[in-house]
Design a protein around this motif. Structure first.
Motif, PDB file in Angstrom:
ATOM      1  N   UNK A 310       0.808  -1.218   0.000  1.00 65.07           N
ATOM      2  CA  UNK A 310       0.000   0.000   0.000  1.00 65.07           C
ATOM      3  C   UNK A 310       0.842   1.269   0.000  1.00 65.07           C
ATOM      4  N   UNK A 311       1.885   1.311   0.830  1.00 68.35           N
ATOM      5  CA  UNK A 311       2.529   2.584   1.138  1.00 68.35           C
ATOM      6  C   UNK A 311       3.972   2.731   0.669  1.00 68.35           C
ATOM      7  N   UNK A 312       4.571   1.688   0.126  1.00 70.52           N
ATOM      8  CA  UNK A 312       5.945   1.829  -0.388  1.00 70.52           C
ATOM      9  C   UNK A 312       5.967   2.858  -1.516  1.00 70.52           C
ATOM     10  N   UNK A 313       7.035   3.650  -1.604  1.00 71.42           N
ATOM     11  CA  UNK A 313       7.108   4.722  -2.604  1.00 71.42           C
ATOM     12  C   UNK A 313       7.240   4.177  -4.014  1.00 71.42           C
ATOM     13  N   UNK A 314       7.693   2.942  -4.147  1.00 72.13           N
ATOM     14  CA  UNK A 314       7.785   2.291  -5.457  1.00 72.13           C
ATOM     15  C   UNK A 314       7.403   0.827  -5.294  1.00 72.13           C
ATOM     16  N   UNK A 315       6.990   0.166  -6.359  1.00 74.21           N
ATOM     17  CA  UNK A 315       6.683  -1.269  -6.252  1.00 74.21           C
ATOM     18  C   UNK A 315       7.911  -2.067  -5.822  1.00 74.21           C
ATOM     19  N   UNK A 365       8.077  -6.023 -19.067  1.00 75.33           N
ATOM     20  CA  UNK A 365       8.081  -6.422 -20.473  1.00 75.33           C
ATOM     21  C   UNK A 365       9.467  -6.286 -21.090  1.00 75.33           C
ATOM     22  N   UNK A 366      10.326  -5.480 -20.440  1.00 74.16           N
ATOM     23  CA  UNK A 366      11.671  -5.254 -20.973  1.00 74.16           C
ATOM     24  C   UNK A 366      12.683  -6.257 -20.422  1.00 74.16           C
ATOM     25  N   UNK A 367      12.432  -6.720 -19.197  1.00 73.93           N
ATOM     26  CA  UNK A 367      13.356  -7.655 -18.564  1.00 73.93           C
ATOM     27  C   UNK A 367      12.550  -8.698 -17.790  1.00 73.93           C
ATOM     28  N   UNK A 368      12.423  -9.918 -18.326  1.00 75.48           N
ATOM     29  CA  UNK A 368      11.621 -10.953 -17.671  1.00 75.48           C
ATOM     30  C   UNK A 368      12.066 -11.270 -16.247  1.00 75.48           C
ATOM     31  N   UNK A 369      13.323 -10.931 -15.923  1.00 74.16           N
ATOM     32  CA  UNK A 369      13.823 -11.202 -14.573  1.00 74.16           C
ATOM     33  C   UNK A 369      13.427 -10.111 -13.582  1.00 74.16           C
ATOM     34  N   UNK A 370      12.911  -9.003 -14.095  1.00 73.67           N
ATOM     35  CA  UNK A 370      12.500  -7.894 -13.238  1.00 73.67           C
ATOM     36  C   UNK A 370      11.022  -8.060 -12.888  1.00 73.67           C
ATOM     37  N   UNK A 371      10.762  -8.402 -11.624  1.00 70.40           N
ATOM     38  CA  UNK A 371       9.409  -8.710 -11.161  1.00 70.40           C
ATOM     39  C   UNK A 371       9.098  -7.853  -9.944  1.00 70.40           C
ATOM     40  N   UNK A 372       7.883  -7.330  -9.861  1.00 70.78           N
ATOM     41  CA  UNK A 372       7.456  -6.573  -8.696  1.00 70.78           C
ATOM     42  C   UNK A 372       6.132  -7.127  -8.171  1.00 70.78           C
ATOM     43  N   UNK A 373       5.843  -6.812  -6.907  1.00 71.86           N
ATOM     44  CA  UNK A 373       4.612  -7.278  -6.260  1.00 71.86           C
ATOM     45  C   UNK A 373       3.562  -6.176  -6.296  1.00 71.86           C
TER      46      UNK A 373
END
Length: 413
Positions: A310-315, A365-373
């Motif tokens: 909810x509150x993190x400044x970025x994913x 979409x640019x880096x399949x290894x880059x994942x966020x919640x």
């Protein structure tokens, strides 16, 4: 030039939206509303604007992605561009400026427009230097309006999804700008079609447009029925009928309940499927409440994980969310565990379980290894922040749940 318009998450929301389930959504193209929107002889009835509205979780974004693909494949000679607002995404995904940059980026892939845009781009560089400047809403609006005026004979389709996820400070401005475009095009006998989608709230409208309400369409309920039949592990006519009745047109509710019932079946609790369905609330927010209120020995972990999203400044990446949760719940474990034995899959399963399935993972979409919640749907965010739901989950938050949450997160760092 193109890089000045582009931003990393420009296509991310569109990519994240699931494709329509096989055999669903095609009914929309046969509706009177869609046919009227496509009929230029009836322009005075809608000014080229088709507005799809629906309750949270009805599947509006999936429908909009399906319309986009239909237009790209079937409207020969049309320039089709789109923007999908995303309240859970980066700042550029939820502002008027982000929408304008996205639309113009797609338009200037055509040579004639590119040449005119690069003239504007070079003027900016000469005035401000190669890097020390940013595009402003007003100049991009002017460019887009002028281009559509100049190209009245060339048909365009603009699709804008989830207007309600545009930041509150910008949403009325966006709707006003799009309405002005439609009116100017109609007066000039141009060929501009605009397709929008939003919830019923906030209440923003246009004087002249064609409207379709998703949950009122019988064909939408047929789509839900098809999904239930195809996705339930154990077919049961009584369960399928009860689910359709309780769903009230909310596709997200159906997706969550199908998962619950399949889990019960996989655990051998066939007789429990009927009981589970009776216990599940028909309201989507009450469903979220039930998921989070069910007996949970690790409730503190669940609440902290929800607060971070909810509150993190970025994913946050899954690993970041996992370690942040441990720092707030089991700080001694941070130095005691053998982290080489904790796999990314272990971390994702822990997050999914702790969040009761309300947090999902978004792949770049640019880096399949880059994942966020992120939350599975914007309605989860709304649910937690409205009507003191966070305080219900954790009474220690008191009346200032947002401020105390930030203090709690700061203590984890």
């Amino acid at each position: 030039c193109l890089q000045s318009l582009s931003f990393r998450s420009m296509d991310a929301r569109r990519q994240d939206i699931a494709l329509a389930h096989s055999g669903t959504c095609d009914w929309l193209f046969e509706t009177c509303a869609f046919q009227c929107w496509r009929d230029r002889s009836r322009l005075s009835q809608h000014n080229g604007v088709f507005w799809i509205k629906g309750n949270p979780g009805t599947g509006k974004s999936t429908l909009m992605k399906h319309i986009l693909e239909h237009c790209q494949h079937n409207l020969e000679g049309y320039t089709v561009v789109s923007h999908f607002f995303n309240a859970r995404g980066d700042p550029s995904e939820k502002t008027a400026l982000g929408m304008l940059r996205s639309l113009i980026y797609q338009l200037i892939t055509e040579t004639a427009i590119y040449e005119r845009f690069i003239h504007l781009f070079r003027e900016k560089q000469q005035k401000h230097g190669p890097r020390e400047w940013e595009w402003r809403d007003s100049e991009l609006k002017r460019f887009l309006r002028d281009e559509i005026k100049c190209r009245q004979s060339e048909p365009h389709v603009l699709l804008i999804d989830a207007l309600d996820e545009c930041s509150p400070a910008h949403v009325r401005d966006v709707v006003g700008f799009l309405e002005d475009l439609s009116i100017e095009s109609t007066r000039a006998e141009g060929s501009l079609n605009i397709c929008l989608s939003s919830r019923h709230y906030p209440h923003i409208s246009m004087a002249t447009h064609q409207e379709l309400v998703v949950e009122k369409m019988a064909e939408h309920n047929k789509d839900i029925s098809r999904y239930i039949r195809d996705k339930l592990t154990k077919r049961n006519a009584e369960i399928e009928h009860s689910m359709l009745e309780k769903a009230s047109g909310i596709f997200m509710w159906v997706v969550l309940v199908v998962t619950m019932l399949n889990k019960a079946y996989d655990e051998g609790k066939v007789e429990g499927m009927h009981r589970k369905l009776r216990e599940v609330p028909s309201d989507l927010e009450e469903m979220f409440k039930m998921l989070l209120s069910t007996e949970n020995p690790d409730k503190h972990e669940t609440v902290l994980m929800l607060q971070w999203v909810l509150f993190a400044r970025r994913p946050l990446k899954p690993e970041e969310l996992y370690y942040a949760m441990l720092a707030g719940t089991s700080p001694d474990d941070l130095g005691a565990r053998d982290w080489s034995r904790i796999t990314p899959n272990d971390i994702r399963r822990r997050i999914t379980n702790s969040s009761r399935g309300l947090i999902e993972f978004r792949q770049s979409q640019y880096n399949p290894l880059e994942v966020t919640a992120q939350f599975i749907h914007e309605s989860v965010n709304d649910f937690l922040l409205r009507n003191q739901r966070l305080q219900e989950l954790d009474s220690t938050l008191g009346s200032n749940s947002v401020g105390i949450s930030h203090e709690r997160l700061k203590g984890c760092c």
